[in-house]
Design a protein around this motif. Structure first.
Motif, PDB file in Angstrom:
ATOM      1  N   GLY A   1       0.783  -1.229   0.000  1.00 41.10           N
ATOM      2  CA  GLY A   1       0.000   0.000   0.000  1.00 41.10           C
ATOM      3  C   GLY A   1       0.812   1.276   0.000  1.00 41.10           C
ATOM      4  N   PHE A   2       2.127   1.179   0.150  1.00 42.03           N
ATOM      5  CA  PHE A   2       2.977   2.357   0.203  1.00 42.03           C
ATOM      6  C   PHE A   2       3.727   2.497  -1.124  1.00 42.03           C
ATOM      7  N   ALA A   3       3.372   3.491  -1.908  1.00 40.67           N
ATOM      8  CA  ALA A   3       3.986   3.735  -3.217  1.00 40.67           C
ATOM      9  C   ALA A   3       3.841   2.510  -4.125  1.00 40.67           C
ATOM     10  N   LYS A   4       2.659   1.897  -4.071  1.00 43.21           N
ATOM     11  CA  LYS A   4       2.376   0.733  -4.910  1.00 43.21           C
ATOM     12  C   LYS A   4       0.916   0.753  -5.337  1.00 43.21           C
ATOM     13  N   THR A   5       0.677   0.332  -6.562  1.00 45.10           N
ATOM     14  CA  THR A   5      -0.698   0.166  -7.029  1.00 45.10           C
ATOM     15  C   THR A   5      -1.258  -1.138  -6.466  1.00 45.10           C
ATOM     16  N   THR A   6      -2.569  -1.295  -6.617  1.00 47.65           N
ATOM     17  CA  THR A   6      -3.183  -2.548  -6.163  1.00 47.65           C
ATOM     18  C   THR A   6      -2.557  -3.747  -6.867  1.00 47.65           C
ATOM     19  N   ALA A   7      -2.350  -3.646  -8.165  1.00 51.34           N
ATOM     20  CA  ALA A   7      -1.745  -4.751  -8.915  1.00 51.34           C
ATOM     21  C   ALA A   7      -0.336  -5.053  -8.404  1.00 51.34           C
ATOM     22  N   GLN A   8       0.433  -4.007  -8.123  1.00 48.47           N
ATOM     23  CA  GLN A   8       1.793  -4.209  -7.598  1.00 48.47           C
ATOM     24  C   GLN A   8       1.763  -4.868  -6.225  1.00 48.47           C
ATOM     25  N   ASN A   9       0.795  -4.499  -5.386  1.00 50.80           N
ATOM     26  CA  ASN A   9       0.655  -5.139  -4.082  1.00 50.80           C
ATOM     27  C   ASN A   9       0.435  -6.644  -4.219  1.00 50.80           C
ATOM     28  N   PHE A  10      -0.416  -7.041  -5.156  1.00 45.57           N
ATOM     29  CA  PHE A  10      -0.671  -8.466  -5.340  1.00 45.57           C
ATOM     30  C   PHE A  10       0.537  -9.186  -5.945  1.00 45.57           C
ATOM     31  N   THR A  11       1.275  -8.489  -6.796  1.00 50.12           N
ATOM     32  CA  THR A  11       2.514  -9.074  -7.320  1.00 50.12           C
ATOM     33  C   THR A  11       3.502  -9.325  -6.187  1.00 50.12           C
ATOM     34  N   LEU A  12       3.635  -8.365  -5.290  1.00 56.00           N
ATOM     35  CA  LEU A  12       4.534  -8.531  -4.145  1.00 56.00           C
ATOM     36  C   LEU A  12       4.109  -9.690  -3.259  1.00 56.00           C
ATOM     37  N   LEU A  13       2.807  -9.804  -3.009  1.00 46.40           N
ATOM     38  CA  LEU A  13       2.327 -10.911  -2.191  1.00 46.40           C
ATOM     39  C   LEU A  13       2.606 -12.243  -2.876  1.00 46.40           C
ATOM     40  N   GLN A  14       2.386 -12.297  -4.177  1.00 44.34           N
ATOM     41  CA  GLN A  14       2.653 -13.512  -4.937  1.00 44.34           C
ATOM     42  C   GLN A  14       4.136 -13.897  -4.861  1.00 44.34           C
ATOM     43  N   ASN A  15       4.998 -12.887  -4.811  1.00 43.39           N
ATOM     44  CA  ASN A  15       6.449 -13.120  -4.817  1.00 43.39           C
ATOM     45  C   ASN A  15       7.090 -12.990  -3.440  1.00 43.39           C
ATOM     46  N   LEU A  16       6.280 -12.966  -2.384  1.00 44.24           N
ATOM     47  CA  LEU A  16       6.825 -12.703  -1.048  1.00 44.24           C
ATOM     48  C   LEU A  16       7.909 -13.712  -0.663  1.00 44.24           C
TER      49      LEU A  16
ATOM     50  N   THR B   1      -8.684  -9.822   4.770  1.00 45.75           N
ATOM     51  CA  THR B   1      -7.407  -9.767   5.482  1.00 45.75           C
ATOM     52  C   THR B   1      -6.951 -11.164   5.890  1.00 45.75           C
ATOM     53  N   THR B   2      -7.878 -11.946   6.416  1.00 44.80           N
ATOM     54  CA  THR B   2      -7.555 -13.310   6.837  1.00 44.80           C
ATOM     55  C   THR B   2      -7.072 -14.147   5.656  1.00 44.80           C
ATOM     56  N   ALA B   3      -7.737 -13.989   4.515  1.00 44.24           N
ATOM     57  CA  ALA B   3      -7.336 -14.744   3.322  1.00 44.24           C
ATOM     58  C   ALA B   3      -5.910 -14.395   2.908  1.00 44.24           C
ATOM     59  N   LEU B   4      -5.596 -13.086   2.864  1.00 49.51           N
ATOM     60  CA  LEU B   4      -4.258 -12.686   2.412  1.00 49.51           C
ATOM     61  C   LEU B   4      -3.187 -12.964   3.463  1.00 49.51           C
ATOM     62  N   ASN B   5      -3.552 -12.860   4.750  1.00 46.28           N
ATOM     63  CA  ASN B   5      -2.589 -13.233   5.792  1.00 46.28           C
ATOM     64  C   ASN B   5      -2.199 -14.705   5.673  1.00 46.28           C
ATOM     65  N   THR B   6      -3.156 -15.534   5.340  1.00 44.18           N
ATOM     66  CA  THR B   6      -2.870 -16.959   5.180  1.00 44.18           C
ATOM     67  C   THR B   6      -1.881 -17.182   4.037  1.00 44.18           C
ATOM     68  N   ILE B   7      -2.098 -16.478   2.935  1.00 47.34           N
ATOM     69  CA  ILE B   7      -1.169 -16.577   1.807  1.00 47.34           C
ATOM     70  C   ILE B   7       0.217 -16.091   2.216  1.00 47.34           C
ATOM     71  N   ALA B   8       0.273 -14.977   2.933  1.00 51.11           N
ATOM     72  CA  ALA B   8       1.569 -14.435   3.375  1.00 51.11           C
ATOM     73  C   ALA B   8       2.316 -15.436   4.251  1.00 51.11           C
ATOM     74  N   LEU B   9       1.604 -16.113   5.125  1.00 47.34           N
ATOM     75  CA  LEU B   9       2.242 -17.107   5.992  1.00 47.34           C
ATOM     76  C   LEU B   9       2.821 -18.260   5.178  1.00 47.34           C
TER      77      LEU B   9
ATOM     78  N   VAL C   1      -3.939 -14.982  14.830  1.00 45.46           N
ATOM     79  CA  VAL C   1      -3.406 -16.116  15.589  1.00 45.46           C
ATOM     80  C   VAL C   1      -3.989 -17.423  15.064  1.00 45.46           C
ATOM     81  N   GLU C   2      -5.273 -17.407  14.722  1.00 46.00           N
ATOM     82  CA  GLU C   2      -5.901 -18.605  14.165  1.00 46.00           C
ATOM     83  C   GLU C   2      -5.303 -18.960  12.803  1.00 46.00           C
ATOM     84  N   CYS C   3      -5.011 -17.940  11.990  1.00 43.86           N
ATOM     85  CA  CYS C   3      -4.344 -18.182  10.700  1.00 43.86           C
ATOM     86  C   CYS C   3      -3.025 -18.918  10.902  1.00 43.86           C
ATOM     87  N   ILE C   4      -2.262 -18.465  11.880  1.00 47.28           N
ATOM     88  CA  ILE C   4      -0.966 -19.078  12.152  1.00 47.28           C
ATOM     89  C   ILE C   4      -1.133 -20.520  12.603  1.00 47.28           C
TER      90      ILE C   4
END
Length: 276
Positions: A189-204, A239-247, A263-266
Motif C-alpha cells: 500500500g505504500f507507493a504501490k498500485t493494487t496490482a503491484q501489491n498483489f505481485t509482491l504478495l505472490q512473490n513474497l 485480510t484473513t485470506a491474504l494473511n494466510t497466503i503471506a504465511l 493467531v488462528e491463521c498461524i
C-alpha cells in the motif's frame, strides 16, 4: 530465526502477531478509536490475551494525504501511552511506529522494544544511529517519498526486484551502523498500485533469500477492500485470506488490527505444514 527484544529471544520460525494500536485521529481504519487511557488499556489487554507477541504503537498517521504533525506533538501523543503500557503490562514488547529519530529515542528511553520505520531511515538520517545505540530490533519498510507523495511514485522496472535491491542497500547501511536484528516489510500500500501489491504478495517468498524475518502488513488495506468493492470496516475476511497466503510464503510477523483471527491463521497454517 530469532530477534532479541530486551533480552528476550523471540523465535520467528513460528510466526508471531503484532497488534496495531493507533493513537491518531485520522488513521484509515481505526482513527480516533482510542482517545483515553481506559479504551487504550482495554484494547491492548484484549490484543495480548488474544495472542499478540508485539504491540505496535503509532501516533502519526501514514495513510495517503494524512495530516502532518510536528515531532513535539508526536512525542506528546505517544510517550505518555508508552509509559502507561509499560506500567500496566511490565512484560509487554512495544514496537514504535515512527520515522523520526527523536520520537524513537524518547520511546526507547521509556521502555519500548522495537522501532518500526516506514521509511527505513530515508526520512531521518539519525534514525539508524539511534537504533544502533539502543541495540533494538529495527523494522525496515519499503516506501518511496512521504505519505503525502507516495501514491505518485509507483513506477518500477520490476517491483519485486527493485524492492529487493532497496532492502539490500538499507540492510548494508544498517549493518554498517552496528544494527543486529533487522526485519523487512515490503510495504503493502505504500507507493504501490493494487496490482503491484498483489505481485509482491505472490512473490513474497523471494524475499526469504535476504535471510532476515519478513513482516506482512496487509490488515484491512485498500488492496483488499477495493478489490472486493467494500470498505476497510468490512475487510476482515479478506485480510484473513491474504494473511494466510503471506504465511505460506514465509511471513514471520503479521501486523494486524484483529489479533485473534491472525493467531488462528498461524495455528492453521502451522498444522498444514506439520501434515505436509
Amino acid at each position: 530465526m530469532t530477534i532479541n527484544c530486551n533480552g528476550n529471544l523471540i523465535d520467528l520460525s513460528t510466526p508471531k502477531v503484532m497488534g496495531i494500536l493507533n493513537l491518531t485521529p485520522d488513521s484509515f481504519y481505526d482513527g480516533g478509536s482510542y482517545k483515553d487511557e481506559k479504551s487504550i488499556l482495554l484494547q491492548v489487554d484484549k490484543m495480548l490475551k488474544d495472542g499478540a507477541t508485539f504491540i505496535d504503537v503509532g501516533a502519526y498517521s501514514s495513510r495517503p494525504n494524512a495530516t502532518n504533525i510536528s515531532v513535539e506533538e508526536e512525542i506528546s501523543r505517544i510517550v505518555p501511552i508508552v509509559k502507561l503500557l509499560i506500567k500496566e503490562f511490565p512484560s509487554i514488547l512495544l514496537s514504535i511506529d515512527t520515522f523520526r529519530s527523536a520520537v524513537a529515542k524518547a520511546c526507547l528511553e521509556n521502555g519500548a522494544t522495537l522501532i518500526n520505520d516506514i521509511s527505513a531511515g530515508s526520512l531521518d538520517d539519525e534514525m539508524m544511529s539511534v537504533i544502533a545505540a539502543y541495540k533494538v530490533p529495527y523494522i525496515l519498510m519499503h516506501m518511496r517519498g512521504t505519505p503525502a507523495t507516495m501514491q505518485q511514485l509507483t513506477e518500477y522496472t520490476d517491483v519485486t526486484l527493485d524492492i529487493k535491491h532497496y532492502f539490500a542497500e538499507k540492510i548494508a547501511k544498517a549493518r554498517a551502523k552496528g544494527i543486529i536484528d533487522i526485519i523487512i516489510d515490503p510495504g503493502f500500500g505504500f507507493a504501490k498500485t493494487t496490482a503491484q501489491n498483489f505481485t509482491l504478495l505472490q512473490n513474497l517468498d523471494l524475499f526469504k533469500s535476504i535471510d532476515v524475518p519478513i513482516l506482512a502488513g496487509l490488515s484491512r488495506k485498500s488492496m483488499i477492500y477495493k478489490t472486493l468493492d467494500t470498505t476497510a470496516a468490512n475487510a476482515l475476511n479478506g485480510t484473513t485470506a491474504l494473511n494466510t497466503i503471506a504465511l505460506t510464503k514465509g511471513a514471520g510477523i503479521l501486523r494486524v488490527h484483529d489479533v485473534k483471527e491472525a493467531v488462528e491463521c498461524i495455528a492453521l497454517t502451522n498444522a498444514l505444514k506439520f501434515n505436509e
